[in-house]
Design a protein around this motif. Structure first.
Motif, PDB file in Angstrom:
ATOM      1  N   ASP A   1       0.838  -1.196   0.000  1.00 46.20           N
ATOM      2  CA  ASP A   1       0.000   0.000   0.000  1.00 46.20           C
ATOM      3  C   ASP A   1       0.878   1.253   0.000  1.00 46.20           C
ATOM      4  OD1 ASP A   1      -2.505   1.238  -0.079  1.00 46.20           O
ATOM      5  OD2 ASP A   1      -2.536   1.527   2.095  1.00 46.20           O
ATOM      6  N   ALA A   2       1.874   1.248  -0.874  1.00 44.03           N
ATOM      7  CA  ALA A   2       2.928   2.264  -0.827  1.00 44.03           C
ATOM      8  C   ALA A   2       2.974   3.099  -2.107  1.00 44.03           C
ATOM      9  CB  ALA A   2       4.282   1.605  -0.599  1.00 44.03           C
ATOM     10  N   PHE A   3       3.455   4.319  -1.944  1.00 45.84           N
ATOM     11  CA  PHE A   3       3.769   5.231  -3.042  1.00 45.84           C
ATOM     12  C   PHE A   3       5.277   5.408  -3.048  1.00 45.84           C
ATOM     13  CE2 PHE A   3       3.429  10.047  -4.304  1.00 45.84           C
ATOM     14  CZ  PHE A   3       4.077   9.786  -5.499  1.00 45.84           C
ATOM     15  N   TYR A   4       5.934   4.867  -4.077  1.00 49.51           N
ATOM     16  CA  TYR A   4       7.379   5.025  -4.254  1.00 49.51           C
ATOM     17  C   TYR A   4       7.634   6.227  -5.166  1.00 49.51           C
ATOM     18  CZ  TYR A   4       8.732   0.438  -2.351  1.00 49.51           C
ATOM     19  OH  TYR A   4       8.967  -0.647  -1.535  1.00 49.51           O
ATOM     20  N   PHE A   5       8.330   7.224  -4.643  1.00 49.06           N
ATOM     21  CA  PHE A   5       8.725   8.381  -5.447  1.00 49.06           C
ATOM     22  C   PHE A   5      10.214   8.259  -5.735  1.00 49.06           C
ATOM     23  CE2 PHE A   5      10.106  12.774  -6.148  1.00 49.06           C
ATOM     24  CZ  PHE A   5       9.192  13.179  -7.107  1.00 49.06           C
ATOM     25  N   MET A   6      10.551   7.956  -6.989  1.00 50.95           N
ATOM     26  CA  MET A   6      11.928   7.678  -7.392  1.00 50.95           C
ATOM     27  C   MET A   6      12.489   8.893  -8.136  1.00 50.95           C
ATOM     28  SD  MET A   6      11.912   4.382  -6.452  1.00 50.95           S
ATOM     29  CE  MET A   6      13.283   3.563  -7.280  1.00 50.95           C
ATOM     30  N   ASP A   7      13.484   9.550  -7.529  1.00 51.22           N
ATOM     31  CA  ASP A   7      14.083  10.736  -8.148  1.00 51.22           C
ATOM     32  C   ASP A   7      15.602  10.576  -8.179  1.00 51.22           C
ATOM     33  OD1 ASP A   7      14.327  13.232  -9.285  1.00 51.22           O
ATOM     34  OD2 ASP A   7      14.233  14.299  -7.374  1.00 51.22           O
ATOM     35  N   PRO A   8      16.092   9.643  -9.007  1.00 49.07           N
ATOM     36  CA  PRO A   8      17.537   9.403  -9.071  1.00 49.07           C
ATOM     37  C   PRO A   8      18.239  10.498  -9.865  1.00 49.07           C
ATOM     38  CG  PRO A   8      16.433   8.117 -10.741  1.00 49.07           C
ATOM     39  CD  PRO A   8      15.344   8.797  -9.946  1.00 49.07           C
ATOM     40  N   PRO A   9      19.577  10.529  -9.819  1.00 50.66           N
ATOM     41  CA  PRO A   9      20.292  11.407 -10.758  1.00 50.66           C
ATOM     42  C   PRO A   9      19.836  11.095 -12.177  1.00 50.66           C
ATOM     43  CG  PRO A   9      21.799  10.481  -9.151  1.00 50.66           C
ATOM     44  CD  PRO A   9      20.502   9.775  -8.953  1.00 50.66           C
TER      45      PRO A   9
END
Length: 262
Positions: free
Chosen positions: A190-198
């Motif tokens: 039940d998760a929101f993954y916010f991926m902001d890599p280089p």
């Protein structure tokens, strides 16, 4: 609560664009940032998504996580050290402030073992608050430690916001945070993954020699979490059709961005 420091590439200005499209879910109970940086998105979620019960973040840089650990576990000593650094700095004229900055940066690079962990983290925080444009650079000397040049040195009343640090202290009592590879932050439902890599082909590297290999790993991770019923949001920059060719069932949304030199 606001970001503790300027972080180049932070998403403050992008969030209104995400809302217009709309791409920020309101039904998840766990929010996760595996590439934390300054945490702009975490702060927005904390303020605007009361349904979020668990906040989880990770950063590969031990020095960054050290700041959050110090604020969580020893905030009084942290702000006392910041005040001790700020007090002689503020009365100085700009040229003397820069001299103060470089002297302190040299100590941080070469003589840091004289400090305890909280004191060392406060020194780094002071440097990050007074450096150039929130850019993270490392020097070859001093075991590759923080080496960004001084900023404009135009502070007036203070270098940092003490009340904001104390608000972070309260928030961190209820957050999970880690220091390691982004891929180790998994296993949540039940998760929101916010991926902001280089971004792909950016100046910043993240410990892997093959940039496209890392970007492909991130996309595959997003596919796996999407298949589990989690919500994934990956930020990057379009240069060619690299992401379109590996997106699978994931959607791609495009935003007009103006880049500025600073």
């Amino acid at each position: 609560m606001k970001p503790l420091y300027i972080w180049a590439g932070g998403k403050n200005k992008m969030i209104p664009k995400y809302l217009d499209n709309p791409s920020i879910p309101s039904d998840k109970t766990t929010f996760i940032e595996p590439f934390f940086g300054g945490g702009a998105m975490t702060i927005w979620m904390y303020k605007n998504r009361p349904n979020i019960k668990n906040f989880v973040f990770n950063d590969i840089k031990e020095e960054i996580i050290g700041i959050y650990e110090a604020i969580k576990n020893d905030v009084q000593s942290f702000v006392e050290k910041m005040d001790d650094l700020e007090r002689p700095y503020l009365p100085l004229k700009k040229s003397d402030r820069k001299e103060y900055y470089y002297k302190l940066r040299n100590e941080y690079q070469t003589d840091f073992k004289k400090w305890g962990k909280t004191e060392e983290s406060a020194v780094l925080y002071f440097l990050m608050r007074t450096c150039f444009n929130g850019i993270w650079q490392e020097m070859k000397i001093g075991e590759g430690r923080f080496g960004t040049p001084a900023g404009l040195c135009t502070q007036t009343d203070s270098v940092y916001e003490k009340q904001n640090v104390k608000e972070w202290h309260g928030f961190l009592q209820h957050a999970e945070f880690y220091c390691g590879d982004w891929s180790e932050v998994n296993g949540y439902d039940d998760a929101f993954y916010f991926m902001d890599p280089p971004y792909r082909d950016s100046f910043t590297k993240y410990g892997e020699s093959n940039d496209d290999e890392m970007q492909t790993r991130i996309v595959e991770f997003c596919k796996q979490e999407d298949a589990k019923g989690n919500y994934v949001f990956l930020c990057n920059r379009k240069q060619d059709n690299f992401f379109e060719e590996i997106q699978g069932d994931l959607d791609i949304k495009y935003y007009d961005i103006a880049y500025t030199a600073g």
